[in-house]
Design an enzyme around this catalytic site. Structure first.
Site, PDB file in Angstrom:
ATOM      1  CE1 TYR A 164     -15.117  -3.807   1.061  1.00 50.21           C
ATOM      2  CE2 TYR A 164     -14.683  -1.206   1.055  1.00 50.21           C
ATOM      3  CZ  TYR A 164     -14.273  -2.541   1.516  1.00 50.21           C
ATOM      4  OH  TYR A 164     -13.259  -2.525   2.552  1.00 50.21           O
ATOM      5  CG  HIS A 194     -10.520  -3.303  11.845  1.00 50.44           C
ATOM      6  ND1 HIS A 194     -11.119  -4.579  11.484  1.00 50.44           N
ATOM      7  CD2 HIS A 194     -10.310  -3.008  10.243  1.00 50.44           C
ATOM      8  CE1 HIS A 194     -11.393  -4.921  10.174  1.00 50.44           C
ATOM      9  NE2 HIS A 194     -10.847  -3.999   9.571  1.00 50.44           N
ATOM     10  CG  ASN A 307     -10.932   3.402   4.785  1.00 49.11           C
ATOM     11  OD1 ASN A 307      -9.601   3.196   4.811  1.00 49.11           O
ATOM     12  ND2 ASN A 307     -11.488   2.708   4.061  1.00 49.11           N
ATOM     13  CE1 TYR A 395      34.958  22.919   3.306  1.00 49.76           C
ATOM     14  CE2 TYR A 395      34.236  20.546   2.964  1.00 49.76           C
ATOM     15  CZ  TYR A 395      35.048  21.704   2.695  1.00 49.76           C
ATOM     16  OH  TYR A 395      35.826  21.566   1.575  1.00 49.76           O
ATOM     17  NE  ARG A 398      34.575  27.660   4.171  1.00 49.24           N
ATOM     18  CZ  ARG A 398      35.588  26.860   3.467  1.00 49.24           C
ATOM     19  NH1 ARG A 398      35.270  26.864   2.014  1.00 49.24           N
ATOM     20  NH2 ARG A 398      36.382  26.145   3.966  1.00 49.24           N
ATOM     21  CG  PHE A 444      -7.489   3.634   1.437  1.00 49.30           C
ATOM     22  CD1 PHE A 444      -6.352   2.791   1.282  1.00 49.30           C
ATOM     23  CD2 PHE A 444      -8.615   3.373   0.661  1.00 49.30           C
ATOM     24  CE1 PHE A 444      -6.297   1.798   0.399  1.00 49.30           C
ATOM     25  CE2 PHE A 444      -8.729   2.036   0.010  1.00 49.30           C
ATOM     26  CZ  PHE A 444      -7.615   1.469  -0.396  1.00 49.30           C
ATOM     27  CD  GLU A 529      -6.480  -4.042   3.580  1.00 51.70           C
ATOM     28  OE1 GLU A 529      -5.849  -4.162   4.295  1.00 51.70           O
ATOM     29  OE2 GLU A 529      -7.733  -3.808   3.783  1.00 51.70           O
TER      30      GLU A 529
END
Length: 654
Positions: A164, A194, A307, A395, A398, A444, A529
């Site tokens: 792959y 991409h 990647n 508060y 404190r 990834f 994905e």
């Protein structure tokens, strides 16, 4: 021979110049001659000598006078833009966002190096690399591992194995086998397709961080990139040749594909690139101007470059470093506010916090004591109300150890996640040279840094939330015993009225930004994905939250220092007087209304540069080393069921 790169409309032209005593007018005309040379209609220009134009530097957009000599205003390999009268600015021209980058034309390459091995880089190192303080190189061990993993990949290709991302397509196309003759094209197509991000480009500093981090991950030797390609990336980094990387487009699994593709695209000599001398220009010209060649991708190298979680992680590194800096300074600012509001230090007693021993809470209480302890630092302001009838404070004063403390503990948690991620191999498939195989996995996936950065935003926001309430107390005369909105002649002057509104607006924005992005997931790549982290947005909005926190605390620091003016001639503790003097070195007291934004920005810059921390730090460290409180531990049997002191009755069984 000196050479200059001139941008005219849609083209970049290299113009050699033997005699740099010639004028900018000559350079522009020479560039125009080259521009019309290959245009069928001369580009619509009838006569070069009659064409009116202006010339400006690409970096900084500074206009150049036509009568200036080249040697007086330009340096060899400078990039300039020529705008012909009547033309609009070229759509290819990308001005840098003002005030973002410190890497200007005056930038000089550093002499010192950080050696990368993929295992020891820290978030602090990464910030310094982004700022241009160091160049990088590989350790010999890293080089050896990179070579070994590449040899395994070359063997896989030679033996025509189906693996792959090396000899197949990607994502949904994982079962499509690619011929050996097209493996280079496969990797190039991957990067080009991409590169689909949108939005403003990352600043040069952030792009340097992104590139440095990707180099560090590749240096681990489990991605299969060649040493030649990795060295080319290092050369581009050291020359600050930085690709155009849009900030939007990653879903955080499979890694930060879009931004890392844009990063790789520039290194291939395509798309846009920035350098301190060129500004934005075509990548091939920027590389050429620095004596560099575009990288030529080998099998699997495109995938190796894109990647991983480096976009999330590099922005996350900046976020956690800034969060740590502002958290430290928030304690100092709150201590100053407590002094101005004439609060008590009893709530910071070490024994109180020993009973709830969260590390951050204990640390914050100790900082307050180190700044306010009257035995170490006498305070005339504190002495003035020593015998008042107030029992305890609100508060927002404190409970600072409890509220600021969890922010500190969360920052420490996130920093551990980010530093682990910085030195993690997040590629796929992973290359194991020692085992002689590649293995597909899911490193990834950006869930770790995404979740951590969502936590960070939520925790650090609280520093602004509580700060805004303290600003209200400073501005409200019924709570502070100070003039309304910290100014004389109220009504004629509005003082800090709208500065407080700004703080409230920023806190409100943060409430929305703190909604976690990592709880969302949208299936992508045809359901291949099918679960993603949305970590890119987690990182970007964490930075926005932290910036707002810095700005709110800058307003509080301004307000507290203004409050001091109304308590004079009384003085506060020595470390807090030093903080006051630092602020007054950049912002004068508020006598009557004036333009306030520059004051806020000036103090924000003090916080960004950690100058408030640096002023107080010696006093905090000295107190911590010199003062050891008497130990009054609670007996471990104090609340035992078998103890006579137990609040419960003992039950005797007969």
């Amino acid at each position: 021979m000196p050479r200059f790169t001139v941008h005219i409309r849609d083209e970049w032209l290299a113009v050699p110049c033997r005699d740099t005593s010639k004028t900018i007018q000559w350079l522009g005309q020479e560039a125009l001659k080259r521009y019309i040379k290959n245009k069928p209609d001369n580009g619509g220009i009838t006569a070069v000598k009659d064409t009116r134009f202006v010339v400006r530097r690409c970096q900084g957009l500074g206009l150049l006078d036509a009568d200036d000599t080249i040697e007086d205003v330009l340096e060899d390999n400078d990039f300039v833009e020529l705008a012909i009268e009547g033309d609009t600015m070229s759509p290819d021209f990308i001005p840098c966002e003002p005030g973002v980058s410190h890497l200007t034309a005056a930038y000089k390459e550093p002499e010192e190096y950080i050696s990368l091995d993929g295992n020891s880089l820290t978030s602090t190192d990464l910030i310094n690399l982004g700022r241009g303080l160091y160049k990088i190189k590989l350790t010999p061990e890293a080089e050896r591992k990179v070579v070994q993993s590449r040899e395994l990949l070359d063997t896989i290709v030679k033996e025509n194995k189906v693996v792959y991302g090396i000899t197949t397509g990607f994502g949904k196309f994982a079962r499509t086998v690619i011929p050996v003759s097209k493996l280079k094209e496969l990797q190039e197509n991957l990067v080009r397709s991409h590169s689909a991000g949108v939005g403003n480009p990352l600043s040069p500093e952030r792009t340097r961080m992104l590139l440095a981090l990707r180099i560090n991950v590749l240096a681990k030797g489990h991605s299969g990139v060649s040493l030649e390609t990795l060295q080319a990336m290092i050369q581009a980094f050291n020359a600050s040749c930085l690709s155009f990387v849009p900030e939007k487009g990653t879903v955080g699994a499979s890694g930060d594909l879009a931004p890392l593709s844009h990063l790789a695209l520039g290194l291939m000599g395509e798309g846009k690139m920035w350098s301190p001398t060129s500004g934005w220009a075509d990548a091939k010209y920027v590389l050429e101007a620095h004596g560099l060649k575009p990288i030529s991708l080998k099998p699997k190298e495109g995938l190796a470059l894109i990647n991983g979680t480096q976009m999330i992680t590099s922005l996350g590194a900046e976020a956690v470093e800034r969060a740590q800096a502002i958290a430290q300074q928030a304690d100092i600012i709150a201590a100053l506010t407590l002094e101005v509001l004439k609060g008590t230090t009893k709530a910071f007693d070490s024994d109180i916090h020993a009973l709830r021993p969260h590390p951050g809470q204990i640390e914050v209480a100790q900082r307050f004591r180190s700044l306010l302890d009257s035995d170490h630092h006498p305070s005339q302001i504190a002495e003035s109300h020593r015998f008042c009838d107030r029992v305890q404070d609100a508060y927002t004063m404190r409970c600072c150890p409890q509220v600021h403390g969890i922010a500190n503990d969360t920052i420490a948690f996130v920093q551990n996640i980010i530093n682990t991620e910085i030195n993690s191999a997040t590629d796929n498939p992973m290359v194991f040279a020692e085992r002689g195989e590649t293995i597909s996995g899911g490193n990834f996936h950006g869930e770790y840094p995404a979740k951590a950065l969502d936590f960070l935003a939520i925790a650090v926001h609280e520093l602004a939330s509580i700060s805004e309430r303290r600003i209200e107390r400073l501005c409200n005369p019924s709570l502070s015993e100070l003039p309304a909105f910290l100014v004389n002649e109220g009504g004629l002057n509005s003082g800090f009225m709208i500065a407080h509104c700004t703080a409230a607006a920023l806190v409100s924005e943060n409430k929305v930004l703190c909604h976690p992005s990592s709880v969302d997931s949208l299936s992508t790549s045809a359901a291949t994905e099918d679960h993603v982290s949305m970590g890119g947005w987690a990182a970007r909005k964490a930075l926005r939250v932290i910036e707002h926190v810095e700005q709110v605390l800058a307003i509080e620091l301004l307000a507290a220092c203004q409050g001091i003016e109304f308590l004079r001639p009384l003085r506060t503790t020595t470390p807090l007087e030093k903080v006051y003097e630092l602020v007054r070195s950049v912002v004068k007291p508020w006598i009557k209304d004036r333009f306030m934004s520059p004051d806020i920005e000036a103090v924000h810059r003090l916080l960004l540069d950690q100058k408030v921390w640096n002023v107080a730090k010696p006093y905090i460290e000295k107190y911590q080393t010199e003062y050891i409180p008497e130990s009054r531990p609670v007996s471990p049997t104090a609340f035992s069921l078998d103890s006579p002191a137990s609040p419960r009755k003992r039950v005797r069984h007969e």
